[in-house]
Design an enzyme around this catalytic site. Structure first.
Site, mmCIF file in Angstrom:
data_model
loop_
_atom_site.group_PDB
_atom_site.id
_atom_site.type_symbol
_atom_site.label_atom_id
_atom_site.label_comp_id
_atom_site.label_asym_id
_atom_site.label_seq_id
_atom_site.Cartn_x
_atom_site.Cartn_y
_atom_site.Cartn_z
ATOM 1 N N SER A 194 0.906 -1.168 0.085
ATOM 2 C CA SER A 194 0.115 0.114 0.123
ATOM 3 C C SER A 194 0.877 1.263 0.033
ATOM 4 C CB SER A 194 -0.974 0.042 1.323
ATOM 5 O OG SER A 194 -0.271 0.583 2.472
ATOM 6 N N ASP A 195 0.524 2.487 -0.444
ATOM 7 C CA ASP A 195 1.068 3.720 -0.108
ATOM 8 C C ASP A 195 0.926 4.139 1.327
ATOM 9 O OD1 ASP A 195 2.384 6.017 -0.527
ATOM 10 O OD2 ASP A 195 1.465 6.467 -2.321
ATOM 11 N N TRP A 196 1.511 5.074 1.769
ATOM 12 C CA TRP A 196 1.228 5.463 2.928
ATOM 13 C C TRP A 196 -0.065 5.516 3.590
ATOM 14 C CZ3 TRP A 196 5.797 7.781 5.547
ATOM 15 C CH2 TRP A 196 5.447 8.597 6.972
ATOM 16 N N GLN A 197 -0.435 4.710 4.605
ATOM 17 C CA GLN A 197 -1.731 4.719 5.132
ATOM 18 C C GLN A 197 -2.885 4.607 4.278
ATOM 19 O OE1 GLN A 197 -2.038 8.238 7.876
ATOM 20 N NE2 GLN A 197 -0.515 7.809 9.148
ATOM 21 N N SER A 198 -2.596 4.009 3.005
ATOM 22 C CA SER A 198 -3.730 4.214 2.125
ATOM 23 C C SER A 198 -4.961 3.095 2.463
ATOM 24 C CB SER A 198 -3.272 4.063 0.835
ATOM 25 O OG SER A 198 -2.786 2.682 0.580
#
Length: 758
Positions: free
Chosen positions: A296-300
């Site tokens: 995932s991207d940051w906290q996505s």
């Protein structure tokens, strides 16, 4: 049989036992085969508790934030206990061979299973030796130089312990307002795909080599098409447009061997990417057969709650893991919520096991189970970072990235006999800003400023006077006084203007894409002196430079060039290097034109007038009343210190069958007095289709060197695949009809020849 020396930690011991069991491939080759890999992973997986499995899917940040702060936002030294307990799979945005050695020793020697760590980082355009931003490198149209740039970054980053980078970004965009246009290759899917592949090859090489790092294609998918050009915003489009424009570069990067891929922040068709089964299951796994890791991207994953697609963290984790996101970056959902979801039957353990398999496979492919300490070498760190060879590669790509936009005054190249130069602008002496938007490990002290480059190249006989004039943010014009003073004393004025690093890149969207602050006024004030003016624009996006159109200054698009900024700019200004850069993205005449790109559709009412109708007249065509449809500078555009002449395009067959090929050729001559490189560009138009077709599409290019007076015939082979598209029924293929092949200096060329497909 010769065995390598293995570290006898639990994971490494298990691998050594497998090796010594005498298992061989049918060809009696090295036993480290796919089957041995699978057996190793399954044996290790069988020993893991549920919590340890979820820990292998939990990826946390180190000391450099590249997103919102979170509960995991602590210094890396505080992670030792979490590593011992097997609660994290790795750390990103931390560095240093000694530091990484310590972290790996904790993982290998002090955790129950001894599983080594992934050490990731945003190595976007260099580690310590900073190269141009990716959009700038794309302007080089030099795939070998781009691959070399990524190779340099991998060599340096791996020496400091990093084994995974979150690059290349393969997002296509048509919107200059979007800040992350700086991180990609521009507007064209064909060029973007080639560049993504080149960067993957540069980063990865042979993954088990200690001086390579795993690449990560991002952001999947269509992150570059946010509404309003606003970062993280909603994306909505037809499946046809998604497949024709946005998906090809991701696929090209994966086909080049990228080990991982990252989900994007945006939603697509109403579904956030980190929970989008169409993207992750249908396209990525089934159609493209990608077997690598999805992060995932940051906290996505957690941000799907804000999107409104799930109600809480448990729902977010359930949707993400079942859709196919293997690793959770910075949301702590997999480590905190996933165990309970498995225990209560909401998530089948098979989803967790498959994600862990892919995580362990990446670590295996990186050679971490053989030698957890191969990434991070203090001797390499001392000798290979910022080496002479690395800086030479950075200078090479920086020079090739500069685009000559305008030279009507003919002042460029500047004669080194010039006695006095006024160097003016907020980027004249600045170093930190020249490292750009994604150079978190680069240091300002290692940058050659524009002033240093100009002084060094001009020599002792040239007096270089410097004034800042203004800054990027304020409306203060008091510095104009000093700028005018030194300008009046100089033979020539060089302006160093543009954007600051935070004005582009992630979270760097702008609604006004003109020069920020009062820099436009500064440029006009310097032009008003009557002196010859050279404008060097440093930027991370196409800017509205329309105020310079039809004016006398010579203009260089310099992007953000990194460590060798001053040397590269000076080499071009003084003619030690003949500029060969070409735009990978269209420059608009006004922000009101955005999105603007070359492969537009014709519409039912195309306009072909001269924009000279009376203001009172209403023209029922697709046009603006106040500005031309065409961009200020088209895709593929760039000038040289020499001139090139194209003869008429020729084709060897006027008609071909579906399994045939046509060869298109053109004679290109250097008609000027200097040797120079030209980017010969091939475009094709399909005139009639079951769905409407673009006015032209880039299908090939060749960057050639021609000596003064030299000519060369350049040929391109066109096959059925190059004529194919998603037809009305969404099948892929070509349709019979008329095509025009154009070969010229940029996307606006009309040097074409027709042929027909039966």
């Amino acid at each position: 049989m010769n065995y390598k020396k293995y570290t006898l930690h639990p994971g490494g011991l298990l691998l050594l036992l497998i090796l010594c069991s005498g298992q061989r491939t049918p060809e009696n080759k090295n036993p480290l085969t796919v089957s041995a890999k699978d057996e190793f992973i399954e044996s290790l997986l069988s020993k893991m508790t549920l919590e340890e499995k979820c820990g292998q899917l939990n990826f946390v940040v180190g000391s450099i934030l590249t997103g919102p702060a979170a509960t995991a936002d602590v210094n890396v030294s505080d992670y030792d206990e979490a590593i011992r307990k097997g609660r994290i799979t790795g750390i990103f945005n931390t560095n240093g061979a000694k530091n990484i050695r310590h972290l790996q020793e904790v993982a290998v020697k002090e955790s129950r299973l001894g599983i080594p760590l992934l050490i990731g980082a945003d190595i976007i355009h260099g580690y310590k030796t900073i190269t141009p931003i990716p959009l700038g490198e794309a302007a080089s149209w030099d795939l070998a130089a781009i691959e070399k740039s990524a190779r340099v970054a991998a060599i340096e980053a791996s020496a400091s312990g990093i084994n995974w980078t979150f690059a290349p970004m393969a997002d296509i965009t048509h919107d200059a307002r979007w800040g992350r246009i700086a991180e990609g290759a521009g507007e064209d899917p064909f060029l973007g795909g080639l560049i993504a592949a080149a960067r993957v090859k540069g980063f990865q090489g042979n993954l088990k080599d200690a001086n390579t790092i795993a690449a990560c294609i991002k952001h999947f998918a269509a992150y570059g098409a946010p509404e309003g050009g606003r970062d993280y915003n909603t994306v909505d489009m037809s499946e046809r447009r998604l497949r024709e424009t946005y998906l090809p570069p991701y696929k090209a990067g994966l086909q080049a061997g990228a080990a991982t891929i990252m989900t994007s922040f945006n939603e697509l068709d109403g579904v956030p990417a980190s929970g989008n089964p169409f993207l992750l299951k249908e396209v990525l796994r089934k159609e493209w057969n990608f077997e690598g890791l999805v992060v995932s991207d940051w906290q996505s994953i957690e941000e799907m709650i804000s999107h409104g697609n799930v109600a809480d963290r448990k729902e977010a984790g359930k949707l993400a893991i079942k859709t196919g996101v293997d690793m959770d970056m910075m949301a702590d959902i997999y480590i905190k919520e996933l165990p309970e979801l498995v225990k209560n039957g909401s998530v089948d353990i098979v989803f967790v096991d498959n994600a862990v398999r892919r995580t362990l496979a990446l670590k295996y492919d990186l050679g971490l189970f053989e030698n957890p300490y191969q990434y991070g070498d203090e001797k390499r760190e001392a000798t290979e970072i910022l080496s002479k060879e690395n800086r030479a590669a950075a200078l090479d790509i920086a020079k090739k990235s500069i685009v000559l936009l305008q030279n009507s005054s003919g002042i460029l190249p500047l004669n080194k006999s010039v006695k006095s130069i006024a160097l003016i602008g907020p980027l004249a002496e600045d170093k930190a800003e020249q490292n750009g938007c994604w150079a978190f490990f680069g240091e300002a002290k290692d940058v050659v400023s524009v002033a240093e480059g100009i002084k060094e190249t001009a020599g002792a006989n040239s007096k270089v006077m410097i004034a800042k004039g203004c800054d990027f943010y304020s409306s203060d014009t008091s510095g104009f006084r000093e700028a005018r003073k030194i300008a009046q004393q100089a033979e020539v004025i060089i302006l160093a203007v543009g954007e600051s690093a935070v004005m582009n890149g992630e979270a760097g969207s702008r609604s006004d894409i003109r020069l920020p602050g009062v820099q436009e006024q500064l440029v006009k004030a310097m032009m008003a002196t009557g002196k010859q003016v050279i404008v060097c624009v440093f930027h991370g996006r196409p800017l509205d430079l329309s105020f310079l159109e039809d004016k006398s200054p010579s203009v260089l698009a310099c992007w953000t060039l990194g460590s060798e900024t001053g040397h590269a700019v000076a080499a071009v200004i003084f003619g030690d290097y003949n500029p060969s850069g070409r735009l990978p993205v269209s420059f608009p005449r006004s922000v009101g034109q955005v999105p603007v790109y070359y492969y537009t559709k014709q519409t039912g009412r195309p306009y072909s007038g001269a924009y000279n109708e009376p203001a009172t007249e209403r023209v029922y065509r697709s046009k603006y009343r106040d500005v031309e449809n065409s961009p200020l500078f088209p895709f593929g555009y760039g000038l040289s210190y020499t001139t090139f002449k194209y003869e008429t395009v020729e084709v060897d067959h006027s008609t071909i069958n579906s399994d045939g090929i046509v060869t298109a050729s053109v004679k290109v001559s250097n008609t000027g007095g200097r040797d120079g490189e030209e980017v010969v560009q091939l475009y094709i138009r399909d005139w009639v289709g079951s769905t409407t077709r673009p006015v032209r599409e880039l299908k090939g290019f060749q960057k050639i060197m021609l000596k003064a007076g030299e000519s060369k015939t350049v040929s391109f082979t066109i096959n059925n695949e190059m004529l194919s598209f998603y037809r009305q029924d969404m099948t892929w293929g070509a349709e019979p009809g008329k095509f025009t092949v154009y070969i010229g200096e940029n996307s606006a060329t009309n040097n074409g020849h027709d042929f027909f497909l039966r």
